[in-house]
Scaffold this motif. Structure first.
Motif, PDB file in Angstrom:
ATOM      1  N   UNK A  88      -7.773  10.437   9.638  1.00 10.48           N
ATOM      2  CA  UNK A  88      -7.916   9.726   8.373  1.00 10.48           C
ATOM      3  C   UNK A  88      -7.440   8.293   8.556  1.00 10.48           C
ATOM      4  N   UNK A  89      -7.850   7.420   7.648  1.00  5.85           N
ATOM      5  CA  UNK A  89      -7.512   6.002   7.728  1.00  5.85           C
ATOM      6  C   UNK A  89      -6.376   5.682   6.769  1.00  5.85           C
ATOM      7  N   UNK A  90      -5.343   5.025   7.283  1.00  2.43           N
ATOM      8  CA  UNK A  90      -4.193   4.612   6.478  1.00  2.43           C
ATOM      9  C   UNK A  90      -4.341   3.131   6.138  1.00  2.43           C
ATOM     10  N   UNK A  91      -4.306   2.824   4.854  1.00  2.00           N
ATOM     11  CA  UNK A  91      -4.335   1.437   4.395  1.00  2.00           C
ATOM     12  C   UNK A  91      -2.902   0.937   4.244  1.00  2.00           C
ATOM     13  N   UNK A  92      -2.474   0.122   5.184  1.00  2.00           N
ATOM     14  CA  UNK A  92      -1.102  -0.387   5.180  1.00  2.00           C
ATOM     15  C   UNK A  92      -1.057  -1.659   4.341  1.00  2.00           C
ATOM     16  N   UNK A  93      -0.325  -1.595   3.246  1.00 10.06           N
ATOM     17  CA  UNK A  93      -0.148  -2.752   2.372  1.00 10.06           C
ATOM     18  C   UNK A  93       1.338  -2.914   2.107  1.00 10.06           C
ATOM     19  N   UNK A  94       1.943  -3.944   2.713  1.00 11.29           N
ATOM     20  CA  UNK A  94       3.367  -4.198   2.547  1.00 11.29           C
ATOM     21  C   UNK A  94       3.549  -5.624   2.036  1.00 11.29           C
ATOM     22  N   UNK A  95       4.229  -5.763   0.919  1.00  8.39           N
ATOM     23  CA  UNK A  95       4.558  -7.069   0.367  1.00  8.39           C
ATOM     24  C   UNK A  95       6.000  -7.004  -0.099  1.00  8.39           C
ATOM     25  N   UNK A  96       6.893  -7.578   0.685  1.00  7.53           N
ATOM     26  CA  UNK A  96       8.324  -7.442   0.439  1.00  7.53           C
ATOM     27  C   UNK A  96       8.961  -8.815   0.345  1.00  7.53           C
ATOM     28  N   UNK A 201      -2.751  16.345   0.687  1.00  4.18           N
ATOM     29  CA  UNK A 201      -4.215  16.274   0.741  1.00  4.18           C
ATOM     30  C   UNK A 201      -4.814  15.687  -0.535  1.00  4.18           C
ATOM     31  N   UNK A 202      -4.145  15.914  -1.709  1.00  2.00           N
ATOM     32  CA  UNK A 202      -4.665  15.383  -2.969  1.00  2.00           C
ATOM     33  C   UNK A 202      -4.647  13.870  -3.022  1.00  2.00           C
ATOM     34  N   UNK A 203      -3.781  13.236  -2.223  1.00  5.84           N
ATOM     35  CA  UNK A 203      -3.683  11.773  -2.226  1.00  5.84           C
ATOM     36  C   UNK A 203      -4.710  11.113  -1.310  1.00  5.84           C
ATOM     37  N   UNK A 204      -5.426  11.902  -0.539  1.00  8.32           N
ATOM     38  CA  UNK A 204      -6.457  11.345   0.336  1.00  8.32           C
ATOM     39  C   UNK A 204      -7.715  11.081  -0.489  1.00  8.32           C
ATOM     40  N   UNK A 205      -8.192   9.844  -0.460  1.00  9.09           N
ATOM     41  CA  UNK A 205      -9.351   9.463  -1.266  1.00  9.09           C
ATOM     42  C   UNK A 205     -10.626  10.097  -0.723  1.00  9.09           C
ATOM     43  N   UNK A 206     -11.696   9.993  -1.502  1.00  5.04           N
ATOM     44  CA  UNK A 206     -12.962  10.608  -1.118  1.00  5.04           C
ATOM     45  C   UNK A 206     -13.550   9.988   0.144  1.00  5.04           C
ATOM     46  N   UNK A 207     -13.164   8.734   0.454  1.00  8.51           N
ATOM     47  CA  UNK A 207     -13.649   8.098   1.685  1.00  8.51           C
ATOM     48  C   UNK A 207     -12.714   8.347   2.860  1.00  8.51           C
ATOM     49  N   UNK A 208     -11.831   9.364   2.732  1.00  6.29           N
ATOM     50  CA  UNK A 208     -10.920   9.786   3.797  1.00  6.29           C
ATOM     51  C   UNK A 208      -9.911   8.687   4.154  1.00  6.29           C
ATOM     52  N   UNK A 209      -9.411   7.982   3.150  1.00 10.41           N
ATOM     53  CA  UNK A 209      -8.380   6.966   3.336  1.00 10.41           C
ATOM     54  C   UNK A 209      -7.189   7.297   2.449  1.00 10.41           C
ATOM     55  N   UNK A 210      -6.029   6.768   2.807  1.00 11.43           N
ATOM     56  CA  UNK A 210      -4.821   6.954   2.016  1.00 11.43           C
ATOM     57  C   UNK A 210      -3.987   5.684   2.074  1.00 11.43           C
ATOM     58  N   UNK A 211      -3.354   5.348   0.970  1.00 13.87           N
ATOM     59  CA  UNK A 211      -2.510   4.156   0.913  1.00 13.87           C
ATOM     60  C   UNK A 211      -1.145   4.463   1.516  1.00 13.87           C
ATOM     61  N   UNK A 212      -0.575   3.467   2.174  1.00 13.00           N
ATOM     62  CA  UNK A 212       0.721   3.669   2.832  1.00 13.00           C
ATOM     63  C   UNK A 212       1.829   3.969   1.829  1.00 13.00           C
ATOM     64  N   UNK A 213       1.663   3.546   0.578  1.00 15.33           N
ATOM     65  CA  UNK A 213       2.685   3.807  -0.440  1.00 15.33           C
ATOM     66  C   UNK A 213       2.741   5.281  -0.834  1.00 15.33           C
ATOM     67  N   UNK A 214       1.731   6.069  -0.461  1.00 19.57           N
ATOM     68  CA  UNK A 214       1.709   7.486  -0.800  1.00 19.57           C
ATOM     69  C   UNK A 214       2.137   8.366   0.367  1.00 19.57           C
ATOM     70  N   UNK A 215       2.676   7.758   1.413  1.00 18.99           N
ATOM     71  CA  UNK A 215       3.158   8.512   2.577  1.00 18.99           C
ATOM     72  C   UNK A 215       4.649   8.778   2.413  1.00 18.99           C
ATOM     73  N   UNK A 216       5.044  10.045   2.401  1.00 16.24           N
ATOM     74  CA  UNK A 216       6.453  10.407   2.339  1.00 16.24           C
ATOM     75  C   UNK A 216       7.082  10.304   3.729  1.00 16.24           C
ATOM     76  N   UNK A 217       8.369   9.952   3.750  1.00 18.54           N
ATOM     77  CA  UNK A 217       9.081   9.765   5.020  1.00 18.54           C
ATOM     78  C   UNK A 217       8.296   8.824   5.929  1.00 18.54           C
ATOM     79  N   UNK A 218       7.749   7.770   5.340  1.00 15.58           N
ATOM     80  CA  UNK A 218       6.901   6.842   6.096  1.00 15.58           C
ATOM     81  C   UNK A 218       7.700   6.099   7.154  1.00 15.58           C
TER      82      UNK A 218
END
Length: 247
Positions: A88-96, A201-218
Motif C-alpha cells: 500500500x502507499x503511505x502519504x507522508x505529510x508532516x508540518x511541524x 484496514x478501515x483507514x486504507x482508502x479505496x485507491x490503496x493509500x493511507x495518510x501518515x497521520x492514521x498510522x499508530x506507533x508511527x
C-alpha cells in the motif's frame, strides 16, 4: 580502570574503526554511493514482531442461504492491502513548527561565624590561642553561588512525499503492521525514507493509500548519506571527545 586508560582504549578503537571506514571511502572516490540491496524486512538484524493488546477471538458463524459472513468487515472484496506481503502507499505529510523561550536564574549567598565569649573565651585566648587571635571569632565561612541559563528553540519542518510499504504482519484483531523503505540517489547524495507502524484496514482508502497521520506507533525517518551529509557531520574523533570530555 582509570579514566586515562579508558580514554586511550576508546581513541584506539575509534581510530581503527575510522581507518577501515576511511579505506572504504577511498575505494569509492569518484563513484556514486551504492544503493542498498532489496531485503526482507523481517530478516533484518534487530527486527522484532509487534505485540499489542488484542481483544478476545470471536468464533465465526455462518447463516444458511446468506452471502454475509459473520465477523467480516466488508461485503465485497477489493484490491486494498489486507494480507502479509501486500503493498500500500503511505502519504507522508508532516508540518511541524515549535517555538520555546526559557530563562532560569538562581542566586545563593551564605555567611556563618562561630566564637566563644565570657570567662571561657578569655581562658582560651590566654592558654590555647596564639597571640593576635581571639576566641570571639574562632571560625567564619562565606559562600556564594550564582547560576543563569537561557534557552531558545525555533523550529519549523515540512515534509510531503509518498512511499510504498509492505504488510509484514497481520495482528489477531485484523490490524496490519507495515514497513516501507525508499532510497533516491541524486548525483552523489542518497536520500532515505523509512516508514513503519500499525494501521487499520478501515483507514486504507479505496485507491490503496493511507495518510501518515492514521498510522499508530508511527516511525518515520527521512535523512541522507553521501558527500554533502558527510561534510555536515563532525569527524568521528570530535564526536568521541564531545561524549567523553566533562567540560
Amino acid at each position: 580502570m582509570r579514566l586515562p586508560n579508558v580514554l586511550a582504549i576508546t581513541l584506539v578503537g575509534t581510530g581503527l574503526a575510522a581507518c577501515g571506514s576511511t579505506m572504504d571511502r577511498l575505494s569509492q572516490v569518484g563513484q556514486t554511493p551504492k544503493l542498498s540491496a532489496i531485503e526482507n524486512p523481517t530478516a533484518q538484524a534487530g527486527y522484532k514482531p509487534v505485540q499489542m493488546p488484542m481483544p478476545s477471538v470471536q468464533p465465526m458463524a455462518y447463516s444458511p442461504n446468506s452471502l454475509w459472513q459473520s465477523g467480516s468487515r466488508t461485503f465485497f472484496k477489493d484490491q486494498r492491502a489486507r494480507n502479509i506481503g501486500d503493498i500500500l502507499t503511505v502519504k507522508v505529510e508532516i508540518s511541524d513548527k515549535a517555538a520555546f523561550d526559557n530563562s532560569t536564574e538562581r542566586t545563593r549567598k551564605s555567611s556563618d561565624s562561630t566564637g566563644v565569649g565570657g570567662a571561657v573565651g578569655t581562658a582560651i585566648d590566654k592558654i590555647v590561642l596564639p597571640a593576635g587571635m581571639s576566641s570571639s571569632d574562632l571560625a567564619s565561612t562565606d559562600g556564594a553561588s550564582s547560576y543563569k541559563g537561557t534557552g531558545t528553540i525555533d523550529r519549523s519542518e515540512s515534509l510531503s512525499t509518498n512511499v510504498a510499504a509492505v504488510v509484514t504482519q497481520l495482528l489477531p484483531n485484523g490490524n496490519l503492521v507495515i514497513e516501507g523503505r525508499q532510497e533516491v540517489r541524486v548525483n552523489y547524495e542518497i536520500r532515505e525514507l523509512v516508514v513503519a507502524g500499525v494501521v487499520r484496514p478501515e483507514d486504507i482508502a479505496s485507491d490503496n493509500t493511507i495518510e501518515s497521520t492514521k498510522i499508530a506507533e508511527a516511525r518515520i525517518s527521512y535523512g541522507g548519506r553521501g558527500q554533502i551529509s558527510d561534510v555536515q557531520q563532525p569527524r568521528s574523533g570530535q564526536q568521541v571527545l564531545d561524549i567523553l570530555l566533562p567540560f
